[in-house]
Design an enzyme around this catalytic site. Sequence first.
Site, short mmCIF file in Angstrom:
data_model
loop_
_atom_site.label_atom_id
_atom_site.label_comp_id
_atom_site.label_asym_id
_atom_site.label_seq_id
_atom_site.Cartn_x
_atom_site.Cartn_y
_atom_site.Cartn_z
CG ASP A 388 -1.69 1.14 1.46
OD1 ASP A 388 -2.25 1.60 0.45
OD2 ASP A 388 -1.81 1.62 2.60
CB THR A 390 -1.77 6.49 1.98
OG1 THR A 390 -1.93 6.86 0.63
CG2 THR A 390 -1.91 7.66 2.87
CD GLU A 453 -12.05 16.82 4.87
OE1 GLU A 453 -12.60 16.64 5.97
OE2 GLU A 453 -12.42 16.31 3.82
CG PHE A 494 -15.80 12.34 0.09
CD1 PHE A 494 -15.10 13.10 -0.85
CD2 PHE A 494 -15.48 11.01 0.23
CE1 PHE A 494 -14.11 12.53 -1.62
CE2 PHE A 494 -14.49 10.43 -0.54
CZ PHE A 494 -13.80 11.19 -1.46
N GLY A 631 -4.74 3.74 -3.59
CA GLY A 631 -5.99 4.34 -3.99
C GLY A 631 -5.78 5.74 -4.54
NE ARG A 720 -7.82 8.35 -9.24
CZ ARG A 720 -7.76 9.37 -8.38
NH1 ARG A 720 -7.91 9.15 -7.10
NH2 ARG A 720 -7.53 10.58 -8.81
CE LYS A 726 -4.92 -0.72 -2.04
NZ LYS A 726 -4.52 -0.09 -0.79
CG ASP A 745 -1.65 2.22 6.70
OD1 ASP A 745 -2.04 1.99 5.53
OD2 ASP A 745 -1.76 3.31 7.25
CG ASP A 749 -3.96 -1.47 2.84
OD1 ASP A 749 -4.20 -1.22 1.66
OD2 ASP A 749 -3.47 -0.65 3.63
#
Lengths: 1063, 341
Positions: A388, A390, A453, A494, A631, A720, A726, A745, A749
């Site tokens: 992964d 991030t 954010e 969102f 992603g 993406r 995955k 993490d 995942d």
Amino acid sequence: MEVTSWTTMKRFVYINDDSCRYSYCGNRISNTKYTFWNFLPKNLWEQFRRFMNQYFLIIACLQLWSHIAPVSPATTWGPLIIIFIVSASKEAWDDYNRYLSDKKANERKVWVVKDGTHRQIKAQEIHVGDIVWLHENDEIPCDLVLIGTSDPQGICYVEMSNLDGETDLKTRFVPSISANLSADQLGKVKGVVECPNPDNDIRRFDANMRLFLPIIDNEACPLTINNTLLQSCYLRHTEWACGVAVYTGNETKSGMSRGTAETKLTAADAMIDKLTIAIFTFQIIVVLLLGYFGNIWKDTQGLKQWYLMYPMEGPWYDFLVIPLRFELLCSIMIPISIKVTLDLAKGVYAKFIDWDEQMFDWETNTPAHSANTAISEDLGQVQYILSDKTGTLTENRMIFKRCCISDTMYGNNNEDDGLKDAKLLHAVSSNDPDVIKFLNDGTVSYKAQSQDEEALVNAASNLNMMLISKDNSSAGIYFNGSDFHYELLDILEFTSDRKRMSVVIKDGQTGKILLLSKGADEAILPRASAGQQIQRYLEAVEMYSQLGLRTLCLGWRDLEEDEYKEWSKKFREASCSLHNRESKIAEVCHSLERDLHILGVTAIEDRLQDGVPETIKLLRNAGINVWMLTGDKQNTAIQIGLLCNLITSEPSSQLLSITGKTEEDILRSLERAFIIMKNTCETKDLAFVLDGCALEIILKHSKESFTRLAMLSRTAICCRMTPLQKAQLVAILKSAGYLTLGIGDGGNDVRMIQEANIGVGISGREGLQAARAADYSIGKFKFLRRLILIHGRYSYNRTAFISQYSFYKSLNICFIQILFAFLSGLSGTSLFNSTSLMAYNVFYTSLPVMTIIFDKDISETTVLQHPQILQHSQAGRLLNPITFCGWIGRSLYHALVIFFITICAYADEKSEMQELSMVALSGCIWIQAFVVTMDTNSFTYPQIILIWGNFVAFYMINLILSAIPSLQMYTIMFHLCGQPSYWITMALTVVVGMGPVMAFRYLRDMYRPSAINMLQQIEQSNGSIQAFGGMDSALESVRTNLTDLVTDSRRNSDSNYQPLLSD
Amino acid sequence: MSSSGSEGDSLASRRSKKPKYSKFTQQELPACKPLLTPGIVIGAFSLIGVVFVPIGLASLSASQNIVELIDRYDAECVSANDKVGFIQDTKTDKACTRKITVPKPMKGPIHIYYQLENFYQNHRRYVKSRNDKQLRYKDSGAMITNCEPEATSEDGAPIVPCGLIAWSMFNDTFSFSLNKKAVEVNKKNIAWDSDKQTKFGSDVYPKNFQKGGLIGGAKLDEKLPLSEQEDLIVWMRTAALPTFRKLYGRIETDIMASDEVTVVIQNNYNTYSFGGTKALVLSTTSWIGGRNNFIGAAYVAIGGICLFLAMGFVVLYVLKPRTLGDPSYLSWNKESPDQPN
């Protein structure tokens, strides 16, 4: 049409009513496999489902028939019972731990409302129909139908990552029928929920609810999954919520979908199983041959040997007796103790990982942990790492770096912090309206659903704009000495489809209504108002993502009062609609989010973790292929890839992008990538890049050719990706026969981690889900190198030795028995007595082999300096049919040496059965002490103590046994130890047995050294470099030797696809 | 915020989950890593050679000094064509006289062995056919487990000692005369002391032995306890190989060279039906036991081979020298020389 199928299978839940509470199971969760009472029978049943155990059980039962048993049944029963007890205690311990964690969950306190009064009870006491009252951040104890929340709009947020792995919050709605009830009324509400029987579908809940009087609206209100709160999710950002328990205990959706995790079998284990089957076949052949010739001997010779008194006519089963005796005699060929020995060794490997100080992460105070103790060897054989991005490669700590506001780029200098940029500070202090709005936008929409954010808000506060208060309906901002208040009218959530979110706010001072939007560039920029130039922003986005930064676009629009009112009505309707709610909401939002005035672009950096580039380089040098699955968007991913050495820049490597607008385009670009890859992969470092959409199409149409590409590609960047994709990629590599390691993490995942051969979780900022689902959890990505190169490699080496040695020693004694059969009229006499045979397996040979768990062929530093050495274990160089044949050969040779020296030295008047057998047994012990010594690379004191202590113990045990008159071997050892010829025979056995092994080793190590030998020699000579000429021919072979290893396996798997390639 | 952070830090350091350091847990125990370097290997082989050859020579000379006379008599002692019929006939006189000339002087005590060939005392049916308890304890006379098919006499009474081994006991007898003068054979202490003292009871007497229709071998004196029936005790130490010798007795006097030993053999034991052979062996002993050239020869041969190997390795090392531990030999270093090591 479906209605008929489920109406027959449903349950009625009466709210707040005791009448139905006992017809369904309570809320006690039970993950345990056994109860106190069924443990023994169930565990026995489980254990004897294994083929090996069945085999040994049959052997043990046959032993009870004394007519065919060569030795006392205790030789098989003893070890079998010990092994059973060891495995059973391990199971019992694991199950006890599960029981404890269940108990903790079951005894957690929760609030329920009973006829208007709040009470606190244990979670396990909840029954169907109870109203459960939850507070913010509570874990939901069972499946509930939401009937009320603190939110006036009747919504609440839940985090469902435990169930579906997605970390973004989900919105849940109160059904319309109970929407207007007050908190008091909620406590007393009565009604009935009609719902299907429990199932494991977390996306579907087709039910309806009717409330009884005094609520007027008595019509059935349909319920969907959006009206439920599911067990093991968390309530977030909602002060309180309450719901009716509909499914409890193990009948909840999460309980029903909780499968028992499949036990992972390592590649080494699979190889050992194969070898066991080979030995088993060999054993059957030997038994049949010996049995056949034994019967012939009996018929031709045996009947003449009058002192044997063979009856002329035996019973009908007579022809079976000799083969069965040989079967029992040869059953020791398969070491009964191998599984226990390996389990023990694996347990120690796992402990070494837990104990490793160098894998302790100071920052988060987490040591490495191996949750799965059985698969350490696989770490040493990893071929693909799927990582992964991030939080795994990066720190997942967002820092606001740069921004672009109204055509001005801020923070372009190479400073660490975009906030120190003088221009930006100036702009803020001079109240540049766009800048202010920009900051406003970022700040107000803060809900900390994501870390991006949070970074924005922190940045804004550093620029003197502080978010001072925020609740569900308003936000207060303190800026340059004055307060601003905004009323939050609506939140346009969102979603991963819309890739943006918006808020509608009302300025407290001016009363103006504003729409503030933020989101991905491709979601915001196309919605810019017609007149605005967005070119500049596109460039900024491009540039920022080139730098590996995460970008976010912000926009705003003035709303007219009327427009807002009209829209608001539609929005409310959509929010309450029962069908296709999400798409309807999206449509309504879409209608509002148009003609945006683009404010700017923010760029947030997610810094690489410490040591990531070095680790990736090391792992790639070790022959491991590293893929990045993220992603995130393509540009950012590629930049991170460059930063962390995953890919190198143009001249030495090439990036093949698999993209396209249409399906054909994508498939064509896949073919092209494949052809380039095939032709140039030897010379260039090639990597391919693809995104989630492309992968979806490829998997649908052309999985085959993608698999071929995947096998060629050392590096890939997949962006993406959804959690499912995955996992699909892992599955593709696994199906091609590669050993994969998934590392991640976050909750997204989890699927990949569970799918991969080895799952590694980083106990990171996104919580512990990944770490909990994983086989290994570590604090930082950089520890992966120790995990693989040090622990994995050593574990593999050690297991390779232990397993093969176990076969070696069993075969050794078995070959001696077989050789003896030829001198005892093929009658199935055992040369060794029962005590010796049992002790041989349990004591004499099992202890020295365990010393290998301390062995290191080369030091840790050397391994890290020469990571290429991992290719040795990766290619299975130490445990394969060839090495195994070597061990069998050695075993046969040693058996011949021991047997013939014994019968020659102890011929004629010395050929007494007990003495001769003890001489042969001592020969085995002597030789084996030297075999272990020869194969040990480094001697630490536990090793020396165990190897030679065992040797001394052998004599002690046998001297003691020789003092017991009732045993057959009474006084034997005293006799032998007093004879000079005994000691002379032993020395001869050792020299004849080990001399050739040593000479062979020496010649090989000197003149055809393997890479490991060379590294050992380098270590020894401390790296002093002295070049000698004339060795080139010898070296040439070594040179090709290692580099072929990996390509070999590749080529082999390729060969299946060759025919496909030709056309 | 900051204060709570530092508090958290100190808390963390107090409650650190850091694994405890020890050399054992970190796998850092001091280790010695011997390699098969030319020095060690050549040294080891030379040492083995140097040690083995003298030991071999010593054993060989000890073995050569032992005088061993073997006289196979099974064929010569039966003149009839039907050897099996002859041996099974209880009425015929089976005495047979053999003359052995002693080539070298033999120092007493001289061991007398009988040697059987192609006799499977180690056969699965045979080797188990005994009951140790019965041999040892008086009260266990009825313990006949494992003794089939020689467990009970025809009337069902338990046989002591039961089983095939005892039943088939060797029953040829030898009487010696040296230069026409009878020589006494000492048949005491031919069995192991431990067997006499603990394995065979001093209060256990033979019962119902050899009373069946089929007589196997020797009969036992029912007046003597088993612990004094040394021939039986010797016979019941079963041999592991189909060719074996068992001690018959000792001649305590010395025999001069070219003396003639006359042996009168009662040739009772049937080895003819299965093609076995019988031989009489007279042998002196030394520290190495009986005459056995194998160990001496093997030691000399192995010692020689080791010396030869050591020399071979030296020559090879001189002809093809090789530095140990040159990193440039590593495949990956050769492949890409620019890669830092």
